[in-house]
Design a protein around this motif. Sequence first.
Motif, PDB file in Angstrom:
ATOM      1  N   CYS A  30       0.082   2.728   2.147  1.00  0.00           N
ATOM      2  CA  CYS A  30       0.588   1.668   1.189  1.00  0.00           C
ATOM      3  C   CYS A  30      -0.890   0.951   0.654  1.00  0.00           C
ATOM      4  CB  CYS A  30       1.283   0.595   1.707  1.00  0.00           C
ATOM      5  SG  CYS A  30       1.782  -0.759   0.471  1.00  0.00           S
ATOM      6  N   THR A  31      -1.148   1.148  -0.481  1.00  0.00           N
ATOM      7  CA  THR A  31      -2.215   0.591  -1.310  1.00  0.00           C
ATOM      8  C   THR A  31      -1.955  -0.737  -1.837  1.00  0.00           C
ATOM      9  OG1 THR A  31      -3.405   2.581  -1.612  1.00  0.00           O
ATOM     10  CG2 THR A  31      -4.245   0.823  -2.814  1.00  0.00           C
ATOM     11  N   VAL A  32      -2.745  -1.916  -1.264  1.00  0.00           N
ATOM     12  CA  VAL A  32      -2.572  -3.325  -1.970  1.00  0.00           C
ATOM     13  C   VAL A  32      -3.551  -3.537  -3.229  1.00  0.00           C
ATOM     14  CG1 VAL A  32      -2.211  -5.506  -1.318  1.00  0.00           C
ATOM     15  CG2 VAL A  32      -1.278  -3.803   0.313  1.00  0.00           C
ATOM     16  N   SER A  33      -2.993  -4.220  -4.172  1.00  0.00           N
ATOM     17  CA  SER A  33      -4.021  -4.521  -5.086  1.00  0.00           C
ATOM     18  C   SER A  33      -3.504  -5.912  -5.734  1.00  0.00           C
ATOM     19  CB  SER A  33      -4.095  -3.674  -6.289  1.00  0.00           C
ATOM     20  OG  SER A  33      -2.466  -3.563  -7.037  1.00  0.00           O
ATOM     21  N   GLY A  34      -4.380  -6.754  -6.214  1.00  0.00           N
ATOM     22  CA  GLY A  34      -3.810  -8.249  -6.572  1.00  0.00           C
ATOM     23  C   GLY A  34      -4.073  -9.158  -5.369  1.00  0.00           C
ATOM     24  N   GLY A  35      -4.172  -8.627  -4.044  1.00  0.00           N
ATOM     25  CA  GLY A  35      -4.113  -9.455  -2.891  1.00  0.00           C
ATOM     26  C   GLY A  35      -4.701  -8.900  -1.754  1.00  0.00           C
ATOM     27  N   SER A  36      -4.946  -9.642  -0.811  1.00  0.00           N
ATOM     28  CA  SER A  36      -5.636  -8.960   0.567  1.00  0.00           C
ATOM     29  C   SER A  36      -4.830  -8.875   1.995  1.00  0.00           C
ATOM     30  CB  SER A  36      -6.817  -9.942   0.776  1.00  0.00           C
ATOM     31  OG  SER A  36      -7.513  -9.514   1.996  1.00  0.00           O
TER      32      SER A  36
ATOM     33  N   GLN B 107      -1.519 -10.779 -10.020  1.00  0.00           N
ATOM     34  CA  GLN B 107      -0.068 -10.180  -9.418  1.00  0.00           C
ATOM     35  C   GLN B 107      -0.349  -9.057  -8.326  1.00  0.00           C
ATOM     36  OE1 GLN B 107       2.742 -10.858 -10.540  1.00  0.00           O
ATOM     37  NE2 GLN B 107       4.105  -9.069 -10.458  1.00  0.00           N
ATOM     38  N   VAL B 108       0.476  -9.377  -7.233  1.00  0.00           N
ATOM     39  CA  VAL B 108       0.354  -8.338  -6.253  1.00  0.00           C
ATOM     40  C   VAL B 108       1.029  -7.096  -6.418  1.00  0.00           C
ATOM     41  CG1 VAL B 108       0.926  -7.988  -3.882  1.00  0.00           C
ATOM     42  CG2 VAL B 108      -0.202 -10.499  -4.374  1.00  0.00           C
ATOM     43  N   GLN B 109       0.347  -5.902  -6.227  1.00  0.00           N
ATOM     44  CA  GLN B 109       1.034  -4.759  -6.320  1.00  0.00           C
ATOM     45  C   GLN B 109       0.806  -3.688  -5.114  1.00  0.00           C
ATOM     46  OE1 GLN B 109      -0.597  -3.203 -10.062  1.00  0.00           O
ATOM     47  NE2 GLN B 109       1.300  -3.819 -11.200  1.00  0.00           N
ATOM     48  N   LEU B 110       1.850  -3.059  -4.798  1.00  0.00           N
ATOM     49  CA  LEU B 110       1.785  -2.175  -3.744  1.00  0.00           C
ATOM     50  C   LEU B 110       2.349  -0.794  -4.270  1.00  0.00           C
ATOM     51  CD1 LEU B 110       3.237  -5.172  -2.763  1.00  0.00           C
ATOM     52  CD2 LEU B 110       3.225  -3.847  -0.311  1.00  0.00           C
ATOM     53  N   GLN B 111       1.620   0.222  -3.743  1.00  0.00           N
ATOM     54  CA  GLN B 111       1.833   1.418  -4.082  1.00  0.00           C
ATOM     55  C   GLN B 111       1.997   2.321  -2.771  1.00  0.00           C
ATOM     56  OE1 GLN B 111       2.560   3.122  -7.421  1.00  0.00           O
ATOM     57  NE2 GLN B 111       3.046   4.486  -5.717  1.00  0.00           N
ATOM     58  N   GLU B 112       3.028   2.844  -2.749  1.00  0.00           N
ATOM     59  CA  GLU B 112       3.238   4.034  -1.425  1.00  0.00           C
ATOM     60  C   GLU B 112       2.755   5.163  -1.722  1.00  0.00           C
ATOM     61  OE1 GLU B 112       6.684   1.059  -1.575  1.00  0.00           O
ATOM     62  OE2 GLU B 112       5.825   2.475  -2.922  1.00  0.00           O
ATOM     63  N   SER B 113       2.176   5.929  -1.031  1.00  0.00           N
ATOM     64  CA  SER B 113       1.766   7.435  -1.092  1.00  0.00           C
ATOM     65  C   SER B 113       1.906   8.356  -0.008  1.00  0.00           C
ATOM     66  CB  SER B 113       0.273   7.386  -1.780  1.00  0.00           C
ATOM     67  OG  SER B 113      -0.426   6.926  -0.963  1.00  0.00           O
ATOM     68  N   GLY B 114       2.168   9.494  -0.084  1.00  0.00           N
ATOM     69  CA  GLY B 114       2.251  10.546   1.109  1.00  0.00           C
ATOM     70  C   GLY B 114       2.905  11.610   0.467  1.00  0.00           C
ATOM     71  N   PRO B 115       3.122  12.725   1.666  1.00  0.00           N
ATOM     72  CA  PRO B 115       3.853  13.974   1.243  1.00  0.00           C
ATOM     73  C   PRO B 115       5.266  13.538   0.880  1.00  0.00           C
ATOM     74  CG  PRO B 115       3.288  13.805   3.515  1.00  0.00           C
ATOM     75  CD  PRO B 115       2.595  12.510   2.943  1.00  0.00           C
ATOM     76  N   GLY B 116       6.009  14.354   0.070  1.00  0.00           N
ATOM     77  CA  GLY B 116       7.244  14.150  -0.225  1.00  0.00           C
ATOM     78  C   GLY B 116       8.278  15.127   0.776  1.00  0.00           C
ATOM     79  N   LEU B 117       7.447  15.942   1.555  1.00  0.00           N
ATOM     80  CA  LEU B 117       8.228  16.649   2.229  1.00  0.00           C
ATOM     81  C   LEU B 117       7.565  16.998   3.366  1.00  0.00           C
ATOM     82  CD1 LEU B 117      10.611  19.124   2.613  1.00  0.00           C
ATOM     83  CD2 LEU B 117       8.928  20.692   1.812  1.00  0.00           C
ATOM     84  N   VAL B 118       8.333  16.804   4.756  1.00  0.00           N
ATOM     85  CA  VAL B 118       7.748  16.900   6.123  1.00  0.00           C
ATOM     86  C   VAL B 118       8.693  17.765   6.877  1.00  0.00           C
ATOM     87  CG1 VAL B 118       7.118  15.621   8.096  1.00  0.00           C
ATOM     88  CG2 VAL B 118       6.854  14.561   5.904  1.00  0.00           C
ATOM     89  N   GLN B 119       8.281  18.642   7.770  1.00  0.00           N
ATOM     90  CA  GLN B 119       8.805  19.649   8.370  1.00  0.00           C
ATOM     91  C   GLN B 119       9.396  18.809   9.797  1.00  0.00           C
ATOM     92  OE1 GLN B 119       6.796  23.074   9.348  1.00  0.00           O
ATOM     93  NE2 GLN B 119       7.306  23.858   7.207  1.00  0.00           N
ATOM     94  N   PRO B 120      10.643  19.203  10.210  1.00  0.00           N
ATOM     95  CA  PRO B 120      11.040  18.526  11.595  1.00  0.00           C
ATOM     96  C   PRO B 120      10.120  18.681  12.604  1.00  0.00           C
ATOM     97  CG  PRO B 120      12.843  19.801  10.472  1.00  0.00           C
ATOM     98  CD  PRO B 120      11.486  20.202   9.598  1.00  0.00           C
ATOM     99  N   SER B 121       9.882  17.702  13.545  1.00  0.00           N
ATOM    100  CA  SER B 121       9.289  17.702  14.607  1.00  0.00           C
ATOM    101  C   SER B 121       7.625  17.270  14.491  1.00  0.00           C
ATOM    102  CB  SER B 121       9.033  19.111  15.426  1.00  0.00           C
ATOM    103  OG  SER B 121       8.416  19.863  15.002  1.00  0.00           O
TER     104      SER B 121
END
Length: 127
Positions: free
Chosen positions: A22-28, A1-15
């Motif tokens: 994106c981390t992929v598991s269960g596939g390459s 079963q392929v799974q994808l998981q996004e990660s990163g900051p939830g808040l970014v300042q303008p400019s």
Amino acid sequence: QVQLQESGPGLVQPSQTLSLTCTVSGGSTTTNYIVWSWIRQPPGKGLEWMGGIGYDGITYDSPSLKSRTSISRDTSKNQLTLQLMSVTPEDTAVYYCAREVFTKYSGSYYSRGLDYWGKGTLVTVSS
């Protein structure tokens, strides 16, 4: 079963530059005939394809975002990366990574659609 998981900051300042992984598991990320895409959905709006990277490392860009986006991958970690530069509040959205499978027939490639998606991550651009 392929799974994808996004990660990163939830808040970014303008400019600033928005960076997501994106981390992929269960596939390459190097499996043949697959393109790994980044897609976003601003609040109250439809889905927007931002670009992708193929199994062979070739990148595909959205004409409307090409000047601000960079998509790459780390095959050793099975991860994809999206960078969106010079963000504005209009870049506030849920960001998804997804897998698109292609079939090769008579020398041409045909999409079989996006079959696996991450759950998405909300990024807000605000000061």
